[in-house]
Scaffold this active site. Structure first.
Site, PDB file in Angstrom:
ATOM      1  N   ASP A  14      37.689  36.014  35.163  1.00 19.90           N
ATOM      2  CA  ASP A  14      36.772  35.083  35.837  1.00 19.90           C
ATOM      3  C   ASP A  14      37.124  33.631  35.510  1.00 19.90           C
ATOM      4  OD1 ASP A  14      34.718  34.379  37.499  1.00 19.90           O
ATOM      5  OD2 ASP A  14      33.107  34.875  36.086  1.00 19.90           O
ATOM      6  N   ASN A  62      32.340  40.596  46.082  1.00 21.86           N
ATOM      7  CA  ASN A  62      33.260  39.517  46.462  1.00 21.86           C
ATOM      8  C   ASN A  62      33.593  39.508  47.959  1.00 21.86           C
ATOM      9  OD1 ASN A  62      35.125  39.673  43.321  1.00 21.86           O
ATOM     10  ND2 ASN A  62      33.455  38.293  43.887  1.00 21.86           N
TER      11      ASN A  62
HETATM   12  C1  IPE Z   1      33.286  39.166  38.738  1.00 22.37           C
HETATM   13  O1  IPE Z   1      33.433  37.803  38.931  1.00 22.37           O
HETATM   14  C2  IPE Z   1      34.226  39.915  39.627  1.00 22.37           C
HETATM   15  C3  IPE Z   1      35.645  39.749  39.329  1.00 22.37           C
HETATM   16  C4  IPE Z   1      36.163  39.082  38.320  1.00 22.37           C
HETATM   17  C5  IPE Z   1      36.530  40.421  40.230  1.00 22.37           C
HETATM   18  P1  IPE Z   1      32.461  36.997  39.900  1.00 22.37           P
HETATM   19  O2  IPE Z   1      32.838  35.563  39.780  1.00 22.37           O
HETATM   20  O3  IPE Z   1      32.484  37.575  41.255  1.00 22.37           O
HETATM   21  O4  IPE Z   1      31.047  37.296  39.234  1.00 22.37           O
HETATM   22  P2  IPE Z   1      29.662  36.517  39.284  1.00 22.37           P
HETATM   23  O5  IPE Z   1      29.347  36.277  40.715  1.00 22.37           O
HETATM   24  O6  IPE Z   1      29.867  35.228  38.536  1.00 22.37           O
HETATM   25  O7  IPE Z   1      28.711  37.415  38.585  1.00 22.37           O
HETATM   26  C1  IPE Z   2      37.725  35.172  39.432  1.00 22.77           C
HETATM   27  O1  IPE Z   2      37.562  33.807  39.566  1.00 22.77           O
HETATM   28  C2  IPE Z   2      38.463  35.792  40.582  1.00 22.77           C
HETATM   29  C3  IPE Z   2      37.634  36.648  41.440  1.00 22.77           C
HETATM   30  C4  IPE Z   2      36.396  36.945  41.242  1.00 22.77           C
HETATM   31  C5  IPE Z   2      38.274  37.213  42.615  1.00 22.77           C
HETATM   32  P1  IPE Z   2      36.423  33.178  40.461  1.00 22.77           P
HETATM   33  O2  IPE Z   2      36.957  33.004  41.851  1.00 22.77           O
HETATM   34  O3  IPE Z   2      35.174  33.957  40.359  1.00 22.77           O
HETATM   35  O4  IPE Z   2      36.249  31.750  39.782  1.00 22.77           O
HETATM   36  P2  IPE Z   2      34.891  30.989  39.488  1.00 22.77           P
HETATM   37  O5  IPE Z   2      33.990  31.930  38.760  1.00 22.77           O
HETATM   38  O6  IPE Z   2      34.337  30.574  40.812  1.00 22.77           O
HETATM   39  O7  IPE Z   2      35.316  29.832  38.645  1.00 22.77           O
HETATM   40 MG    MG Z   3      33.567  33.889  39.114  1.00 22.75          MG
END
Ligand code: IPE
Ligand code: IPE
Ligand code: MG
Length: 233
Positions: A14, A62
């Site tokens: 994340d 997602n």
């Molecule tokens: C969790 O990250 C899912 C993945 C890393 C694939 P998100 O960024 O989607 O999670 P939330 O929305 O902060 O809980």
């Molecule tokens: C994790 O990074 C990747 C996925 C969940 C696909 P994020 O895209 O959630 O990055 P933040 O949380 O917005 O910084």
């Molecule tokens: Mg995220």
């Protein structure tokens, strides 16, 4: 000192978007840089004798992101599959994708099936990519599958270990260590059933900055944990 290496390390990767934003870049640049972290952690896992490295790459939730970001993430997955074949073969690494495959495109599914088949005999480390996965989806699909395959009597007689066999993770050990980057303190619908006795490790480091030293720091922290499984030691 005896060094306890976890058999299965799982990572909620994340913070890609925040990494990019902090640099005035588009979110996708964070995802691109995150691929380098995947490469680094997989290399460290193989070097250190971690048998399973699983990565939460895309959750069922997602799919609700803007269409162009979803498309970019799927393209990135496709490109990584094409680019990593020789690397996986050279390093004797098996590649597995788990999740709601029905939601992926036919071309991506075909590429995944190819890479899984080609690397199926590799034995050093298994990398499991959770794609279009969520823990609640997994538990529900397992319950439905069990109900359709078993008689009502068999279904009622089912034990926890029997239920394991219907989850998409059937045959793989539960994670010993679950790492989440970027400072969020939640599980975001990841391995709900399978993480019942997993050790959790949270770090503020954003995923694109999480490389070998950070991975090894998490392993060192794991080695200091006392796993009791509800018993008295
Ligand atoms: C969790 O990250 C899912 C993945 C890393 C694939 P998100 O960024 O989607 O999670 P939330 O929305 O902060 O809980
Ligand atoms: C994790 O990074 C990747 C996925 C969940 C696909 P994020 O895209 O959630 O990055 P933040 O949380 O917005 O910084
Ligand atoms: Mg995220």
């Amino acid at each position: 000192m005896e060094k306890r290496i976890p058999q299965h390390v799982s990572i909620i990767m994340d913070g890609n978007g925040r990494w990019a934003k902090a640099r005035g870049l588009e979110r996708v640049q964070g995802h691109f840089e995150g691929v380098e972290s995947v490469r680094a952690c997989l290399e460290a896992a193989a070097e250190d004798g971690v048998k399973y490295l699983s990565l939460y790459a895309f959750s069922e939730e997602n799919w609700n992101r803007p269409e162009d970001e979803v498309l970019t993430l799927m393209e990135l997955m496709m490109r990584s599959i094409k680019n990593e074949l020789s690397n996986l073969m050279e390093n004797n690494i098996r590649f597995v994708v788990l999740g709601n495959r029905a939601r992926l495109s036919d071309t991506l599914n075909a590429a995944i099936d190819d890479l899984m088949a080609v690397t199926a005999g590799n034995t050093r480390t298994t990398v499991i990519v959770f794609l279009s996965y969520s823990g609640k989806w997994d538990i529900l699909q397992a319950a439905k599958k069990a109900a359709s395959e078993l008689s009502p009597e068999e279904f009622q007689a089912m034990e926890q270990a029997d239920f394991d066999r219907y989850l998409v993770t059937a045959g793989f050990p539960d994670p010993d260590l679950l790492i989440r980057t970027s400072g969020e303190l939640r599980i975001s619908n990841y391995l709900l059933w399978q993480s019942a006795y997993t050790e959790f490790y949270f770090t503020d480091v954003l995923w694109p900055d999480f490389r070998k030293p950070q991975f090894r720091e998490a392993l060192a922290e794991y080695a200091r944990r006392d796993r009791r499984y509800g018993k008295v030691k």
